[in-house]
Design an enzyme around this catalytic site. Sequence first.
Site, short mmCIF file in Angstrom:
data_model
loop_
_atom_site.label_atom_id
_atom_site.label_comp_id
_atom_site.label_asym_id
_atom_site.label_seq_id
_atom_site.Cartn_x
_atom_site.Cartn_y
_atom_site.Cartn_z
N GLU A 104 0.17 3.65 1.68
CA GLU A 104 0.16 4.09 3.08
C GLU A 104 1.55 3.85 3.72
O GLU A 104 1.90 4.50 4.69
CB GLU A 104 -0.94 3.32 3.83
CG GLU A 104 -1.16 3.69 5.28
CD GLU A 104 -1.86 5.03 5.53
OE1 GLU A 104 -2.40 5.63 4.58
OE2 GLU A 104 -1.83 5.48 6.68
N SER A 143 0.82 -1.23 0.00
CA SER A 143 0.00 0.00 0.00
C SER A 143 0.84 1.27 0.00
O SER A 143 1.90 1.33 0.64
CB SER A 143 -0.86 -0.01 1.26
OG SER A 143 -1.38 1.26 1.52
N TYR A 175 -1.58 0.34 10.61
CA TYR A 175 -1.86 -0.33 9.33
C TYR A 175 -0.66 -0.19 8.38
O TYR A 175 -0.21 -1.18 7.79
CB TYR A 175 -3.12 0.28 8.69
CG TYR A 175 -3.33 -0.12 7.25
CD1 TYR A 175 -3.90 -1.35 6.93
CD2 TYR A 175 -2.94 0.73 6.20
CE1 TYR A 175 -4.09 -1.73 5.59
CE2 TYR A 175 -3.13 0.36 4.87
CZ TYR A 175 -3.70 -0.87 4.58
OH TYR A 175 -3.87 -1.23 3.26
P1 NAP Z 1 -11.47 -4.57 1.89
O1 NAP Z 1 -12.64 -4.23 1.02
O2 NAP Z 1 -11.43 -4.04 3.28
O3 NAP Z 1 -11.38 -6.18 1.94
C1 NAP Z 1 -10.54 -6.83 2.88
C2 NAP Z 1 -10.77 -8.32 2.77
O4 NAP Z 1 -9.93 -9.00 3.73
C3 NAP Z 1 -12.20 -8.77 3.08
O5 NAP Z 1 -12.57 -9.77 2.17
C4 NAP Z 1 -12.06 -9.37 4.49
O6 NAP Z 1 -13.02 -10.36 4.76
C5 NAP Z 1 -10.68 -9.99 4.38
N1 NAP Z 1 -10.09 -10.34 5.68
C6 NAP Z 1 -9.93 -9.53 6.75
N2 NAP Z 1 -9.37 -10.22 7.75
C7 NAP Z 1 -9.18 -11.50 7.33
C8 NAP Z 1 -8.67 -12.69 7.92
N3 NAP Z 1 -8.22 -12.73 9.18
N4 NAP Z 1 -8.62 -13.83 7.19
C9 NAP Z 1 -9.08 -13.83 5.92
N5 NAP Z 1 -9.58 -12.72 5.30
C10 NAP Z 1 -9.63 -11.59 6.00
O7 NAP Z 1 -10.11 -4.14 1.18
P2 NAP Z 1 -9.83 -3.77 -0.36
O8 NAP Z 1 -10.03 -2.32 -0.56
O9 NAP Z 1 -10.48 -4.75 -1.23
O10 NAP Z 1 -8.26 -3.98 -0.41
C11 NAP Z 1 -7.68 -5.26 -0.72
C12 NAP Z 1 -6.26 -5.30 -0.19
O11 NAP Z 1 -5.48 -4.28 -0.78
C13 NAP Z 1 -6.14 -5.11 1.31
O12 NAP Z 1 -5.05 -5.89 1.75
C14 NAP Z 1 -5.79 -3.62 1.45
O13 NAP Z 1 -5.10 -3.40 2.66
C15 NAP Z 1 -4.92 -3.46 0.22
N6 NAP Z 1 -4.88 -2.11 -0.35
C16 NAP Z 1 -6.04 -1.47 -0.65
C17 NAP Z 1 -5.99 -0.23 -1.27
C18 NAP Z 1 -7.26 0.51 -1.62
O14 NAP Z 1 -7.19 1.72 -1.87
N7 NAP Z 1 -8.40 -0.17 -1.70
C19 NAP Z 1 -4.75 0.37 -1.55
C20 NAP Z 1 -3.59 -0.33 -1.25
C21 NAP Z 1 -3.66 -1.57 -0.65
P3 NAP Z 1 -14.39 -10.08 5.56
O15 NAP Z 1 -15.42 -9.82 4.49
O16 NAP Z 1 -14.61 -11.36 6.28
O17 NAP Z 1 -14.17 -8.91 6.46
N1 GDD Z 2 -12.30 7.48 6.37
C1 GDD Z 2 -12.42 8.81 6.48
N2 GDD Z 2 -13.55 9.36 7.01
N3 GDD Z 2 -11.39 9.57 6.03
C2 GDD Z 2 -11.53 10.92 6.11
C3 GDD Z 2 -12.68 11.54 6.63
C4 GDD Z 2 -13.73 10.73 7.12
O1 GDD Z 2 -14.75 11.19 7.60
N4 GDD Z 2 -12.50 12.89 6.53
C5 GDD Z 2 -11.32 13.10 5.99
N5 GDD Z 2 -10.70 11.91 5.72
C6 GDD Z 2 -9.35 11.75 5.16
C7 GDD Z 2 -8.45 10.84 6.00
O2 GDD Z 2 -7.93 11.56 7.12
C8 GDD Z 2 -7.41 10.46 4.96
O3 GDD Z 2 -6.41 11.46 4.90
C9 GDD Z 2 -8.18 10.47 3.64
O4 GDD Z 2 -9.44 11.09 3.91
C10 GDD Z 2 -8.42 9.09 3.05
O5 GDD Z 2 -8.97 8.25 4.04
P1 GDD Z 2 -9.54 6.78 3.70
O6 GDD Z 2 -10.52 6.87 2.61
O7 GDD Z 2 -9.99 6.19 4.99
O8 GDD Z 2 -8.30 6.01 3.09
P2 GDD Z 2 -6.75 5.93 3.53
O9 GDD Z 2 -5.97 6.74 2.55
O10 GDD Z 2 -6.56 6.18 4.96
O11 GDD Z 2 -6.45 4.37 3.30
C11 GDD Z 2 -6.88 3.71 2.11
O12 GDD Z 2 -5.88 3.78 1.13
C12 GDD Z 2 -4.67 3.07 1.45
C13 GDD Z 2 -3.71 3.27 0.27
O13 GDD Z 2 -3.03 4.49 0.44
C14 GDD Z 2 -7.24 2.27 2.50
O14 GDD Z 2 -7.87 1.65 1.40
C15 GDD Z 2 -6.00 1.46 2.82
O15 GDD Z 2 -6.35 0.10 3.01
C16 GDD Z 2 -5.03 1.60 1.65
O16 GDD Z 2 -3.87 0.85 1.87
#
Ligand code: NAP
Ligand code: GDD
Length: 351
Positions: free
Chosen positions: A128, A126, A150
């Site tokens: 992050e 990520s 995280y």
């Molecule tokens: P998400 O919607 O939160 O999905 C997370 C998945 O992980 C869900 O299917 C959840 O299952 C499963 N999980 C959680 N704990 C588990 C455990 N102990 N054993 C098996 N499965 C488990 O996340 P996403 O947005 O699809 O992201 C997919 C991956 O990419 C994650 O690893 C996230 O950290 C990473 N990532 C996401 C982003 C982004 O912007 N979306 C960016 C960079 C990296 P349940 O349904 O049971 O909760």
């Molecule tokens: N969630 C949330 N809720 N975020 C807020 C809010 C609010 O009400 N208001 C402002 N924000 C700001 C957060 O402080 C952060 O700076 C930004 O919006 C994005 O927040 P999120 O959408 O929660 O995502 P994230 O950037 O913290 O994390 C996501 O992206 C990562 C990749 O950079 C997640 O998907 C992570 O799993 C992923 O790795």
Amino acid sequence: MTRTRRALVTGITGQDGSYLAELLLAEGYEVFGMMRRASTESVERIEHLLDRITLVQADLLDQFSLVAALEESQPSEVYNLGAQSFVPTSFRQPVLTAEFTAVGVTRLLEAIRTVDPSIRFYQASSSEMFGRVRETPQTERTPFHPRSPYGVAKAYGHYITVNYRESYDLFAVSGILFNHESPRRGLEFVTRKISDGVARLKLGLTDELSLGNLDAKRDWGFAGDYVRAMWLMLQADEPEDYVVGTGEAHSVRNFVEAAFGHAGLDPEQHVRLDPAFLRPAEVDHLIADATLARTCLGWEPSTSFPELVSMMVDADLERLEHAAHRSERAPVATVRRAGEHSPAFEAEARG
Ligand code: NAP
Ligand code: GDD
């Protein structure tokens, strides 16, 4: 006769899992999805795929279940998308986040080494991990400075993947993906919270939207584009880590303005700033340099920022209108769990 390729996807019930499963099916794979046990099944995002994929019960916390999942599915590719992925929860549950998101990766790599070291492995790293960024834009060579439990857990997952590649010659790679969103994004993430909030405002279901830091900037893309990058990474000749993002950053405020504008609403009249949504440590500005993915994988994002915002707002409007017609109550976007975001929590999390 060529054997059908098999893939095992952890996190199949999540946003990315559902898009990746669609892509793998379209590419002719036999798809196995790993799901943990729950008292109610969370298959909403993959309901339309259930007759075409096989679900395997296992948990990233349980080593033997991972070995069994690999033995059962016999995949040639494993995509590790399972994680505790919400940053604020990682401040509340740092140890559990480390167990899922960090050590879970080692468990899965160990299972691969035991069952079949020829399996190709994708780790969901990520942006992050860049946290308090050391340079802008961020590339594969930018040092990490994570700002949340995280981010720290993801940095561990990233390095253990590199380590297993170098130590055991596994085809194990990390995709350093920047934020990617969609109508299937969890309701607590800021983009979906905004698109859902705008749809509720438009339909008169609420009259305000509470948010935290509007100045944070993210490189937001469409999840459907990003799962293709994951797949391309496992088709490459050599295992390599890649940064994946659009190369464009927007602030949360920009997202708010675009979403409200799309619905013909004025944010000034509805957005309330609530310090409860501020984080103990923030990531201010992320922006990707995905040159390597473009040149070596031929990967390009296909969805622009305005298209992404409109897609999400339109999908939430449609969903809520549909729910209203069926006289059903739709899930509420902002769930406040006991103690979360309270002044006591904030103080505790800040130390
Ligand atoms: P998400 O919607 O939160 O999905 C997370 C998945 O992980 C869900 O299917 C959840 O299952 C499963 N999980 C959680 N704990 C588990 C455990 N102990 N054993 C098996 N499965 C488990 O996340 P996403 O947005 O699809 O992201 C997919 C991956 O990419 C994650 O690893 C996230 O950290 C990473 N990532 C996401 C982003 C982004 O912007 N979306 C960016 C960079 C990296 P349940 O349904 O049971 O909760
Ligand atoms: N969630 C949330 N809720 N975020 C807020 C809010 C609010 O009400 N208001 C402002 N924000 C700001 C957060 O402080 C952060 O700076 C930004 O919006 C994005 O927040 P999120 O959408 O929660 O995502 P994230 O950037 O913290 O994390 C996501 O992206 C990562 C990749 O950079 C997640 O998907 C992570 O799993 C992923 O790795």
